[in-house]
Design a protein around this motif. Structure first.
Motif, PDB file in Angstrom:
ATOM      1  N   VAL A   1      -7.778   7.875  -1.823  1.00 38.44           N
ATOM      2  CA  VAL A   1      -7.675   6.785  -0.850  1.00 38.44           C
ATOM      3  C   VAL A   1      -6.538   5.873  -1.292  1.00 38.44           C
ATOM      4  O   VAL A   1      -6.605   5.271  -2.369  1.00 38.44           O
TER       5      VAL A   1
ATOM      6  N   GLY B   1      -1.534   5.637  -5.685  1.00 34.16           N
ATOM      7  CA  GLY B   1      -2.220   6.760  -5.049  1.00 34.16           C
ATOM      8  C   GLY B   1      -1.318   7.978  -4.936  1.00 34.16           C
ATOM      9  O   GLY B   1      -1.753   9.114  -5.199  1.00 34.16           O
TER      10      GLY B   1
ATOM     11  N   ARG C   1      -4.570   4.088   5.967  1.00 28.96           N
ATOM     12  CA  ARG C   1      -4.435   3.615   7.356  1.00 28.96           C
ATOM     13  C   ARG C   1      -2.964   3.357   7.703  1.00 28.96           C
ATOM     14  O   ARG C   1      -2.610   3.233   8.867  1.00 28.96           O
ATOM     15  N   LEU C   2      -2.128   3.232   6.655  1.00 29.50           N
ATOM     16  CA  LEU C   2      -0.689   2.992   6.864  1.00 29.50           C
ATOM     17  C   LEU C   2       0.094   4.215   6.383  1.00 29.50           C
ATOM     18  O   LEU C   2      -0.394   4.975   5.552  1.00 29.50           O
TER      19      LEU C   2
ATOM     20  N   SER D   1       3.358  -1.706  -2.375  1.00 27.69           N
ATOM     21  CA  SER D   1       4.396  -0.908  -3.042  1.00 27.69           C
ATOM     22  C   SER D   1       5.726  -0.947  -2.306  1.00 27.69           C
ATOM     23  O   SER D   1       6.733  -0.460  -2.817  1.00 27.69           O
TER      24      SER D   1
ATOM     25  N   GLY E   1       9.660  -5.760  -7.112  1.00 30.54           N
ATOM     26  CA  GLY E   1      10.939  -6.063  -7.746  1.00 30.54           C
ATOM     27  C   GLY E   1      11.629  -4.859  -8.358  1.00 30.54           C
ATOM     28  O   GLY E   1      12.744  -4.979  -8.868  1.00 30.54           O
TER      29      GLY E   1
ATOM     30  N   GLU F   1      -5.719   7.398   8.372  1.00 32.11           N
ATOM     31  CA  GLU F   1      -7.060   6.993   8.798  1.00 32.11           C
ATOM     32  C   GLU F   1      -7.530   5.898   7.849  1.00 32.11           C
ATOM     33  O   GLU F   1      -6.987   5.742   6.761  1.00 32.11           O
TER      34      GLU F   1
ATOM     35  N   ALA G   1      -6.740   2.197  -3.767  1.00 27.12           N
ATOM     36  CA  ALA G   1      -6.525   1.456  -2.524  1.00 27.12           C
ATOM     37  C   ALA G   1      -6.001   0.044  -2.781  1.00 27.12           C
ATOM     38  O   ALA G   1      -6.224  -0.873  -1.983  1.00 27.12           O
TER      39      ALA G   1
ATOM     40  N   SER H   1      12.396 -11.686  -6.384  1.00 24.80           N
ATOM     41  CA  SER H   1      10.955 -11.512  -6.158  1.00 24.80           C
ATOM     42  C   SER H   1      10.160 -12.284  -7.191  1.00 24.80           C
ATOM     43  O   SER H   1      10.622 -12.526  -8.302  1.00 24.80           O
TER      44      SER H   1
ATOM     45  N   ARG I   1      -0.611  -8.087  -4.556  1.00 23.48           N
ATOM     46  CA  ARG I   1      -0.808  -7.339  -5.798  1.00 23.48           C
ATOM     47  C   ARG I   1      -2.307  -7.229  -6.065  1.00 23.48           C
ATOM     48  O   ARG I   1      -3.027  -8.224  -5.925  1.00 23.48           O
ATOM     49  N   PRO I   2      -2.768  -6.072  -6.489  1.00 15.48           N
ATOM     50  CA  PRO I   2      -4.195  -5.939  -6.833  1.00 15.48           C
ATOM     51  C   PRO I   2      -4.421  -6.481  -8.242  1.00 15.48           C
ATOM     52  O   PRO I   2      -4.017  -5.857  -9.210  1.00 15.48           O
TER      53      PRO I   2
ATOM     54  N   GLN J   1       0.982  -6.908 -11.536  1.00 14.44           N
ATOM     55  CA  GLN J   1       2.457  -6.964 -11.429  1.00 14.44           C
ATOM     56  C   GLN J   1       3.142  -5.678 -11.881  1.00 14.44           C
ATOM     57  O   GLN J   1       4.354  -5.624 -11.944  1.00 14.44           O
TER      58      GLN J   1
ATOM     59  N   GLY K   1       2.331  -2.193 -10.948  1.00 15.10           N
ATOM     60  CA  GLY K   1       1.948  -0.938 -10.293  1.00 15.10           C
ATOM     61  C   GLY K   1       3.055   0.099 -10.281  1.00 15.10           C
ATOM     62  O   GLY K   1       2.807   1.291 -10.465  1.00 15.10           O
ATOM     63  N   LEU K   2       4.276  -0.347 -10.061  1.00 15.07           N
ATOM     64  CA  LEU K   2       5.390   0.609 -10.085  1.00 15.07           C
ATOM     65  C   LEU K   2       5.575   1.128 -11.516  1.00 15.07           C
ATOM     66  O   LEU K   2       5.688   2.329 -11.748  1.00 15.07           O
TER      67      LEU K   2
HETATM   68  C1  FAD Z   1       6.742  -9.716  -5.197  1.00 11.86           C
HETATM   69  C2  FAD Z   1       6.257  -8.562  -6.026  1.00 11.86           C
HETATM   70  C3  FAD Z   1       7.074  -8.052  -7.034  1.00 11.86           C
HETATM   71  C4  FAD Z   1       6.625  -6.993  -7.823  1.00 11.86           C
HETATM   72  N1  FAD Z   1       7.464  -6.456  -8.760  1.00 11.86           N
HETATM   73  C5  FAD Z   1       7.062  -5.393  -9.503  1.00 11.86           C
HETATM   74  C6  FAD Z   1       7.951  -4.792 -10.419  1.00 11.86           C
HETATM   75  O1  FAD Z   1       9.112  -5.176 -10.555  1.00 11.86           O
HETATM   76  N2  FAD Z   1       7.494  -3.754 -11.171  1.00 11.86           N
HETATM   77  C7  FAD Z   1       6.205  -3.275 -11.045  1.00 11.86           C
HETATM   78  O2  FAD Z   1       5.827  -2.370 -11.783  1.00 11.86           O
HETATM   79  N3  FAD Z   1       5.349  -3.805 -10.130  1.00 11.86           N
HETATM   80  C8  FAD Z   1       5.748  -4.845  -9.367  1.00 11.86           C
HETATM   81  N4  FAD Z   1       4.908  -5.408  -8.440  1.00 11.86           N
HETATM   82  C9  FAD Z   1       3.519  -4.889  -8.342  1.00 11.86           C
HETATM   83  C10 FAD Z   1       3.428  -3.593  -7.572  1.00 11.86           C
HETATM   84  O3  FAD Z   1       4.157  -3.681  -6.371  1.00 11.86           O
HETATM   85  C11 FAD Z   1       1.940  -3.297  -7.291  1.00 11.86           C
HETATM   86  O4  FAD Z   1       1.214  -3.316  -8.486  1.00 11.86           O
HETATM   87  C12 FAD Z   1       1.809  -1.929  -6.649  1.00 11.86           C
HETATM   88  O5  FAD Z   1       2.562  -1.838  -5.470  1.00 11.86           O
HETATM   89  C13 FAD Z   1       0.343  -1.610  -6.343  1.00 11.86           C
HETATM   90  O6  FAD Z   1       0.331  -0.303  -5.829  1.00 11.86           O
HETATM   91  P1  FAD Z   1      -0.988   0.316  -5.232  1.00 11.86           P
HETATM   92  O7  FAD Z   1      -0.660   1.717  -4.861  1.00 11.86           O
HETATM   93  O8  FAD Z   1      -2.126   0.069  -6.164  1.00 11.86           O
HETATM   94  O9  FAD Z   1      -1.297  -0.587  -3.935  1.00 11.86           O
HETATM   95  P2  FAD Z   1      -0.635  -0.605  -2.490  1.00 11.86           P
HETATM   96  O10 FAD Z   1       0.807  -0.300  -2.533  1.00 11.86           O
HETATM   97  O11 FAD Z   1      -1.049  -1.893  -1.875  1.00 11.86           O
HETATM   98  O12 FAD Z   1      -1.338   0.601  -1.755  1.00 11.86           O
HETATM   99  C14 FAD Z   1      -2.709   0.601  -1.452  1.00 11.86           C
HETATM  100  C15 FAD Z   1      -2.874   1.385  -0.180  1.00 11.86           C
HETATM  101  O13 FAD Z   1      -4.273   1.563   0.087  1.00 11.86           O
HETATM  102  C16 FAD Z   1      -4.448   1.524   1.482  1.00 11.86           C
HETATM  103  N5  FAD Z   1      -5.850   1.254   1.776  1.00 11.86           N
HETATM  104  C17 FAD Z   1      -6.611   0.236   1.304  1.00 11.86           C
HETATM  105  N6  FAD Z   1      -7.871   0.341   1.739  1.00 11.86           N
HETATM  106  C18 FAD Z   1      -7.907   1.436   2.519  1.00 11.86           C
HETATM  107  C19 FAD Z   1      -8.939   2.072   3.276  1.00 11.86           C
HETATM  108  N7  FAD Z   1     -10.184   1.594   3.280  1.00 11.86           N
HETATM  109  N8  FAD Z   1      -8.631   3.178   3.975  1.00 11.86           N
HETATM  110  C20 FAD Z   1      -7.372   3.687   3.977  1.00 11.86           C
HETATM  111  N9  FAD Z   1      -6.365   3.136   3.280  1.00 11.86           N
HETATM  112  C21 FAD Z   1      -6.629   2.028   2.550  1.00 11.86           C
HETATM  113  C22 FAD Z   1      -3.494   0.435   1.954  1.00 11.86           C
HETATM  114  O14 FAD Z   1      -3.190   0.584   3.324  1.00 11.86           O
HETATM  115  C23 FAD Z   1      -2.300   0.672   1.041  1.00 11.86           C
HETATM  116  O15 FAD Z   1      -1.316   1.480   1.637  1.00 11.86           O
HETATM  117  C24 FAD Z   1       5.319  -6.454  -7.614  1.00 11.86           C
HETATM  118  C25 FAD Z   1       4.518  -6.944  -6.582  1.00 11.86           C
HETATM  119  C26 FAD Z   1       4.980  -7.980  -5.781  1.00 11.86           C
HETATM  120  C27 FAD Z   1       4.119  -8.472  -4.665  1.00 11.86           C
END
Ligand code: FAD
Length: 418
Positions: free
Chosen positions: A9, A15, A34-35, A42, A46, A221, A252, A309, A352-353, A379, A381-382
């Protein structure tokens, strides 16, 4: 070779990295989001892959700094008053995480992940053919003067203790490396091992293309819940279908606790909203990733333009972003680059989570042996997506993980300060 049907998910960077690792092991993997891939947090980060990011948000003495940040109109931190009651338990854990003994353990746990981050990314970047999006230029952390650098000694001391080398730069060297930097900045630290990406969104779509090419499936979905039996989760229930699975991974992002809670694991996850502006023709000549620890922001020379950022806003997931906070970043960036031109900039907010100790959850669920968690990267995730994906694949396979996963357990907040 793996032979499980696995639902992941979340098609964010975490993911998609997990899905790629699982698919490489031969599992039949379906990513549900869903997106389209990479459209949530993501999308606009930055771009830093920071192999020495080991300082948690909460550290000894942080409580005294919070009021100053909150009252500074250009400050890096804000709360929405209406969200404060919901945030209080998170804040309790946050302050507990800054106590010296706990802080030291968190730093070790962050360091273990950060130092392994390139190992996790390398095979994915190579096999996805996205090396052209990654720059290995190192990072420059700029300070107004040597006294400001000395006042920020904690991260540097902790890096030194872990053998993470850096070089201090004086005004002359700094000016040579960053010609447009304001003369108000006369000291810097340079770390050559950091990488950055030219567009974090293209990193996720690159992973998604690679995943599909390997035979993986991505569906748009919304997951509403899971059907579970004595052997664990059996189906992911979405707004449109039921996906039979032998295992599931919740990646997620900031929404993960909504699913984990219904499956028996309550985790204090908050949305730590950040903002960016991206300026297509900034007029700033910058060849490195630049961090401004004083302003708590990063400046990255990306493909779409100069990205500034930062900021942390705790407003709850369901509130609209306050894009004025993105524009504040332009004012702050002009302190670094007085000649910066901002015409045509775009602004963005992402959630950010965030867990209170700034460590992710990488774990098997407490009630379901075939359910796994990979979220809460705050901060980083990437930075940490690759190593997280690798660890998830190891957990699913039942192999001994490459790192001790005890610090990243979902249950670590139970019984702690609330
Ligand atoms: C301004 C800013 C700067 C940053 N700079 C850095 C950086 O330089 N380096 C770095 O390492 N990190 C950086 N980060 C942090 C990084 O972007 C995040 O930690 C990372 O994107 C989290 O990824 P993720 O896959 O966990 O979450 P997301 O990218 O949010 O993905 C989660 C996905 O789950 C989906 N989802 C949720 N619930 C459901 C559901 N029930 N059903 C279906 N889909 C669902 C959402 O639609 C989403 O697409 C930064 C963040 C911000 C905001």
């Amino acid at each position: 070779m793996g032979d499980k049907r696995i639902v992941v998910v979340g098609a964010g960077v975490v993911g998609m990295a997990a899905a790629c690792y699982l698919r490489r092991e031969g599992h039949e993997v379906t990513v549900i989001d869903r997106l389209p891939p990479g459209r949530a947090c993501s999308f606009g980060n930055g771009g830093a892959i920071s192999g020495s990011a080991l300082i948690p948000l909460s550290y000894p003495g942080v409580a005294w700094k919070i009021p100053g940040w909150l009252f500074d109109p250009l400050g890096p931190l804000s709360f929405r008053l209406a969200h404060l009651p919901a945030l209080l338990p998170w804040l309790g854990h946050f302050l507990a995480a800054g106590r010296p003994a706990r802080f030291a353990k968190i730093v070790d746990a962050k360091a273990a992940l950060a130092i392994s981050c390139y190992d996790g990314w390398a095979p994915l970047i190579k096999d996805a053919g996205i090396e052209n999006l990654v720059r290995h230029t190192g990072v420059i952390h700029v300070y107004r003067d040597k006294a400001a650098f000395a006042a920020d000694s904690l991260p540097w001391q902790l890096r030194r203790e872990r053998g993470l080398s850096f070089d201090e730069l004086g005004a002359g060297e700094l000016r040579q490396l960053v010609p447009g930097l304001s003369p108000d900045y006369t000291h810097a630290a340079f770390e050559d091992h950091w990488r950055y990406v030219l567009d974090p969104y293209l990193i996720v779509t690159g992973l998604a293309d690679h995943f599909r090419a390997l035979g993986g499936c991505i569906v748009h979905e919304e997951v509403r819940g899971f059907e579970a039996g004595p052997e664990g989760v059996r189906r992911a229930i979405t707004d449109r279908a039921r996906h039979v699975c032998d295992a599931a991974v919740i990646a997620a992002g900031a929404w993960s606790n909504r699913l984990s809670e219904s499956l028996g694991d309550r985790v204090p996850l908050e949305a730590q909203r950040g903002y960016h502006v991206t300026i297509p023709q900034s007029g700033v000549e910058l060849r490195h990733l630049l961090m401004d620890p004083g302003g708590k922001m990063g400046v990255t020379p990306m493909a779409p333009g100069l990205r500034v950022s930062g900021t942390s806003e705790f407003a709850g997931l369901d509130t609209a972003p306050n894009l004025a906070r993105a524009r504040v970043l332009i004012t702050k960036a002009r302190k670094l680059f007085p000649a910066l031109k901002a015409e045509g900039f775009t602004e963005w907010a992402g959630d950010r989570p965030a867990l209170p100790d700034t460590l992710p959850v990488i774990d098997r669920a407490s009630r379901h042996a075939n359910l796994f968690y990979a979220f809460g990267h705050s901060q980083l995730g990437l930075t940490l997506a690759g190593i997280t994906g690798k660890l998830v694949a190891e957990l699913v396979a039942g192999r001994p993980p490459s790192l001790d996963l005890a610090p990243y357990r979902a249950g670590r907040f139970r019984g702690r300060a609330a």
